[in-house]
Motif scaffolding. Structure first.
Motif, PDB file in Angstrom:
ATOM      1  N   MET A 271       0.821  -1.200   0.000  1.00  0.00           N
ATOM      2  CA  MET A 271       0.000   0.000   0.000  1.00  0.00           C
ATOM      3  C   MET A 271       0.864   1.263   0.000  1.00  0.00           C
ATOM      4  O   MET A 271       0.631   2.204  -0.753  1.00  0.00           O
ATOM      5  N   MET A 272       1.896   1.268   0.851  1.00  0.00           N
ATOM      6  CA  MET A 272       2.741   2.456   0.947  1.00  0.00           C
ATOM      7  C   MET A 272       3.516   2.706  -0.339  1.00  0.00           C
ATOM      8  O   MET A 272       3.683   3.853  -0.748  1.00  0.00           O
ATOM      9  N   SER A 273       3.997   1.628  -0.968  1.00  0.00           N
ATOM     10  CA  SER A 273       4.779   1.866  -2.183  1.00  0.00           C
ATOM     11  C   SER A 273       3.881   2.333  -3.319  1.00  0.00           C
ATOM     12  O   SER A 273       4.307   3.126  -4.154  1.00  0.00           O
ATOM     13  N   VAL A 274       2.625   1.890  -3.324  1.00  0.00           N
ATOM     14  CA  VAL A 274       1.707   2.385  -4.355  1.00  0.00           C
ATOM     15  C   VAL A 274       1.426   3.871  -4.132  1.00  0.00           C
ATOM     16  O   VAL A 274       1.449   4.673  -5.066  1.00  0.00           O
ATOM     17  N   ILE A 275       1.186   4.244  -2.866  1.00  0.00           N
ATOM     18  CA  ILE A 275       0.763   5.618  -2.593  1.00  0.00           C
ATOM     19  C   ILE A 275       1.941   6.594  -2.588  1.00  0.00           C
ATOM     20  O   ILE A 275       1.861   7.689  -3.148  1.00  0.00           O
ATOM     21  N   ALA A 276       3.062   6.196  -1.952  1.00  0.00           N
ATOM     22  CA  ALA A 276       4.125   7.180  -1.714  1.00  0.00           C
ATOM     23  C   ALA A 276       5.130   7.286  -2.849  1.00  0.00           C
ATOM     24  O   ALA A 276       5.744   8.324  -3.023  1.00  0.00           O
ATOM     25  N   LEU A 277       5.343   6.213  -3.580  1.00  0.00           N
ATOM     26  CA  LEU A 277       6.315   6.265  -4.668  1.00  0.00           C
ATOM     27  C   LEU A 277       5.580   6.009  -5.969  1.00  0.00           C
ATOM     28  O   LEU A 277       5.011   4.952  -6.156  1.00  0.00           O
ATOM     29  N   SER A 278       5.587   6.991  -6.849  1.00  0.00           N
ATOM     30  CA  SER A 278       4.918   6.740  -8.118  1.00  0.00           C
ATOM     31  C   SER A 278       5.741   7.325  -9.253  1.00  0.00           C
ATOM     32  O   SER A 278       6.425   8.335  -9.079  1.00  0.00           O
ATOM     33  N   LEU A 279       5.675   6.671 -10.387  1.00  0.00           N
ATOM     34  CA  LEU A 279       6.476   7.119 -11.538  1.00  0.00           C
ATOM     35  C   LEU A 279       6.128   8.533 -11.997  1.00  0.00           C
ATOM     36  O   LEU A 279       7.029   9.337 -12.219  1.00  0.00           O
ATOM     37  N   PRO A 280       4.821   8.885 -12.131  1.00  0.00           N
ATOM     38  CA  PRO A 280       4.532  10.254 -12.584  1.00  0.00           C
ATOM     39  C   PRO A 280       5.148  11.308 -11.668  1.00  0.00           C
ATOM     40  O   PRO A 280       5.639  12.342 -12.132  1.00  0.00           O
ATOM     41  N   GLU A 281       5.155  11.021 -10.356  1.00  0.00           N
ATOM     42  CA  GLU A 281       5.730  11.981  -9.420  1.00  0.00           C
ATOM     43  C   GLU A 281       7.236  12.147  -9.661  1.00  0.00           C
ATOM     44  O   GLU A 281       7.769  13.249  -9.591  1.00  0.00           O
ATOM     45  N   MET A 282       7.902  11.023  -9.967  1.00  0.00           N
ATOM     46  CA  MET A 282       9.346  11.084 -10.230  1.00  0.00           C
ATOM     47  C   MET A 282       9.629  11.927 -11.465  1.00  0.00           C
ATOM     48  O   MET A 282      10.601  12.681 -11.507  1.00  0.00           O
ATOM     49  N   VAL A 283       8.773  11.778 -12.476  1.00  0.00           N
ATOM     50  CA  VAL A 283       8.961  12.544 -13.706  1.00  0.00           C
ATOM     51  C   VAL A 283       8.852  14.036 -13.406  1.00  0.00           C
ATOM     52  O   VAL A 283       9.653  14.846 -13.882  1.00  0.00           O
TER      53      VAL A 283
END
Lengths: 77, 354
Positions: free
Chosen positions: B309-321
């Protein structure tokens, strides 16, 4: 009047721009609207919560979609 | 061009006094509670009487779950979003920045993570906010604590977890989410990565802008809370329903215990695997938590599920871009690694304890 809407293009930013254009059309205010989406330009205005509205180089609101009444007040209507 | 009317547009404020406000509030909460108590009866009546499904059937179990969870989650979200909305009206990103600038490391990280929960800001402003914080002298690690906590521990996640899995899991999630934000921010601060910020950021002047602050009455704060409800629920309701529908399918059709072998606590690789699967997935808390509830019910281990759950919510590819515009690749890599390690730690910890 020179109005700038600052925002990277999220739903709230687009709504802000739309509202401002509506108010201008309704009140026939003499104003131009410019949308600024570039991050560097947004940052160089010293603003860091989007959407922000800048009128004649004065920051009017940041981080929220303004109400129509507020926009009218800024435009002096 | 002169306006035709010279009427001064006096702002008409709706104002209630405190007694009226609290009286109306108490009545509203009482009504909310009565309806909330009736939801299980409503779900079984709809499924087995109105739709005339057989009790004990797969479809019946799925639908009863759906008709119970959907209104329950919506009602809880309503309450939590409204409450947090009122709380948020006391905070602005400007005030938070002024408060955090020049704070010492560890204390700054803790405060930033806490303020990340209640400072109102739209996730699309992450980059301007980052620049605004860093150029105003908020330490890099402290800024990261804020940026990690803000999406991870939010009112939507907490409302859903409380509604679907109970207050203990909601509290565990909030506590560990804050821990990861503090930990990751502190590590990033210690690594002295200020040189890994794109060079143009330092050249922008982050001068604080002067804005007259509006005086808010309590009734304005209630309106603010109500606006938050309209905005957030209007945005997430479809994910909630889809998530619950998937969860309901798992609930009714997937056999008990099947998840124990894949996401159970006995397989050491389940935690890292769920993080690897979770990072590229881009969903918000609203869509993922109903699924998580169903997985837990089928024997998945809590630590593994929390990590997912945390990795889905806190780390996301669009955010990295988006963040790539202000951060050099090395800092992005460090950010992902540190946050993922924190999540890994939490996952293993809970699989061992519970």
């Amino acid at each position: 009047m020179e109005i700038k809407v600052l925002g990277p293009g999220c739903a709230k930013c687009n709504k802000t721009e739309k509202l401002i254009r509506e108010v201008i059309n309704e009140t026939l205010a003499d104003a131009t609207v410019e949308k600024i989406t570039d991050m560097m330009q947004i940052a160089s205005h010293g603003v860091f919560a989007t959407p922000s509205v800048i009128i004649d180089n004065q920051v009017k609101c940041t981080g929220k979609v303004p109400k129509k009444e507020e926009i009218k007040k800024w435009l002096g209507r | 061009m002169e306006s035709k009317s010279n009427i001064v547009n006096k702002k008409t404020r709706v104002r209630f006094n405190f007694i009226t406000t609290f009286f109306l509030g108490a009545v509203a909460i009482y009504l909310w509670w009565i309806i909330y108590q009736r939801l299980p009866a409503f779900a079984s009546w709809t499924t087995y009487f109105l739709l005339a499904l057989k009790e004990g059937s797969h479809l019946g179990a799925s639908l009863e779950f759906f008709f119970y969870d959907t209104p329950k989650v919506m009602m809880l979200l309503f309450l939590v979003v409204f409450g947090v909305g009122i709380l948020r009206s006391f905070f602005t990103p400007e005030k938070t920045r002024a408060f955090l600038s020049g704070k010492s490391e560890l204390a700054g990280n803790v405060l930033a993570a806490l303020l990340g929960i209640i400072t109102p800001f739209c996730s699309c402003s992450a980059v301007p906010l980052f620049i605004g914080f860093v150029t105003a002298g908020v330490p890099l690690g402290v800024t990261f604590s804020f940026l990690i906590a803000a999406p991870m521990v939010n009112e939507i996640a907490l409302g859903l977890l409380y509604g679907l899995l109970g207050w203990k899991i909601a509290a565990i999630y909030a506590g560990t989410g804050l821990f990861i934000a503090v930990f990751a921010g502190w590590v990033i601060g210690r690594l002295k990565l200020e040189g890994q910020i794109e060079d143009w950021v330092g050249k922008t002047h982050g001068a604080a802008i002067e804005m007259e602050e509006e005086k808010l009455y309590f009734s304005d704060r209630i309106i603010y809370g109500w606006e938050a409800v309209k905005e957030i629920i209007g945005r997430v309701w479809i994910y909630v329903i889809l998530g619950i529908a998937v969860g309901a399918g798992i609930h009714g059709f997937v056999p008990e215990g099947v998840m124990a072998s894949i996401m159970g606590k006995d397989s050491w690789w389940s935690v890292p695997l769920s993080i690897v699967i979770g990072v590229p997935m881009y969903s918000n808390a609203a869509g993922i938590i109903p699924v998580v509830e169903a997985l837990l019910g089928k024997g998945a281990a809590l630590g593994t599920v929390l990590a997912f759950m945390m990795s889905v919510i806190a780390l996301s590819l669009p955010e990295m871009v988006i963040l790539r515009k202000v951060l050099k690749p090395k800092l992005i890599a460090v950010f992902i690694t540190v946050v993922a390690s924190g999540i890994l730690l939490v996952g293993y910890l809970f699989n061992i304890i519970i």
